[in-house]
Design an enzyme around this catalytic site. Sequence first.
Site, short mmCIF file in Angstrom:
data_model
loop_
_atom_site.label_atom_id
_atom_site.label_comp_id
_atom_site.label_asym_id
_atom_site.label_seq_id
_atom_site.Cartn_x
_atom_site.Cartn_y
_atom_site.Cartn_z
CE LYS A 78 -7.22 3.99 37.18
NZ LYS A 78 -8.48 3.52 36.35
CB SER A 135 -11.84 3.88 35.29
OG SER A 135 -10.40 3.39 35.52
#
Length: 592
Positions: free
Chosen positions: A198, A390
């Site tokens: 991430k 996401s």
Amino acid sequence: MKFSKVLLAAFLGTLIALLVTFFVKFGMYSILLSSLTKDAESSTTVKPNSVLYMKLDYEIPDRTIDNPFKSINFSSFETTESSGLNVILRNIEHAKTDANIKGIYLELSSIPTSTATLQEIRSKLMEFKESGKFVVCYGEAYAQSAYYLATAADQIWLNPEGLIDLHGMASQIMFYKHLLEKLDIEMQIVRGPNNRFKSAVEPYFLDKMSEANREQMEKLLGTIWGEILNGISETRGISVEQLNEIADKLELLTDAQKALEYGLVDQLYYKDQVLAELRTLTGVKKKIHAIGNDDYADSYKIKNPSKNEVAVIYASGQIYDGKGQEEDIYSEDLSKLIRKVREDNDVKAVVLRVNSPGGSAVASAIIGRELDLTKEQKPLIVSMGNYAASGGYWISAKADYIFADPTTLTGSIGVFGTFPNMKRFFNDKLGLTFDVAKTNENADFGSVAEPLTPFQYAKLQENVVKTYDDFTRRVAEGRGLRQTYVDSIGQGRVWAGADAIEIGLVDQLGDLEDAIAFAAAKAGLGDDYKIKEFPKEKEFFARIMESLDKTNEINAALRQKMGVYYRYFEGLENLQNNTGIQARMPFDLIIE
């Protein structure tokens, strides 16, 4: 006396400024209104032996935005083409059987849009050529994105003094670590234990890519570049190995003749020679009848008497809480729209067109709930555009079936939180101090003037871990996978569509048209259906009032003035929006 004169001068100055602004605005609105009135009264007529002309030199949205000032150049007040992908594809399809259209003429140089969009246009052009009509392309110079699209043409023409910038794919990420240090601002970052890919938060505490991020970016770039090279190789008959060698040596930057020798172009033409060829192809002796996308879309109406509808809902932009503008996704607005579509008995199936890098985790969950309820009543198919990552993947995960382009950026299953601590900035840079009276120990939680306490940080960490667990469980349930497996391919990692299909995040490679056809078939409609797009276009005066927003005007002007450099400004601007618990990929990821 002097006071009166000053007051009078100030009054007159203000009045003159207001009058000038009024007449400028009035003039712009008058031109626009006359244009819209003309369009309403009569559609554009396509002359015999015409060419459909495409100069795609702008960032192409999924859907044409019907904004009164969207296509106005604020420096010259001239209008430019601004058709969305939906209109471009529709025009190419209609032109196949339009007796007045002899072929398509592309004039390309640089196309500031993502590869996935170009793939859909390119595929449609390849399909168009099956009609027997021509597709030709001319460029004074080709950026590699433009050249990739140009290779769908029967003939590629390059200016004798021009070049082809074929150099490979690179990803550039802007890092803010040293900027924040200079400002004495600490970005407090909360991540779960399994979010090593991430990378959206890395720019706050690193000044270069982490090894994990470099690993995922190299895989991503390799897949996208491979798609581009394979497409060029198939249509131009040049091996992938030779194309890579040409790119490594930058051989086409200095000599147009080499592009001809390698077979990358068919002719070296000046513009007068291009026009002569077009006259021959269209069979006209003097003036070439060229019609642009905007005008061509106005020349025909698609009539379909069917009462069965396949709803196409466009979910484009970053995901935010509450209400907002159409340019982004707002949970309250999109949820309301999904409910309306779900309750419409004429709508037999729903296609969600996702083009989003994600955003607010809470907003994504709210939208996801409405889509889950819709799936219980009607087929729900997802079509992924440039991004569905996401939060964009969160809302897609439980669809009946997912289509993606080979170069769609998707996955990025991960969660993070960012909370700025600006105490030293206020104290040391501005000389400001703060004090607080409170009723409870954590009543001032969320203040940027103080750092998080260990207790507050721990609570936020719990929130992030729970949200990631919710995310991976949702994906596991929607895709029929084990949650532990989803975690292994998640951890914030971004995947290209061509790779995502192999790991189970996507069902099939295909475009929006494929998704619509699949949805109609799943609903048992056969060919008896029509397409209805959402959200509906706003009324004229509603759009006028929305366009009065100075922020929209300033951003449009900046985008036109700054060109490709606008993305750096946009990245800095997004810093203020990237706080709280987020499910999003890096907002300033640049691939070129």
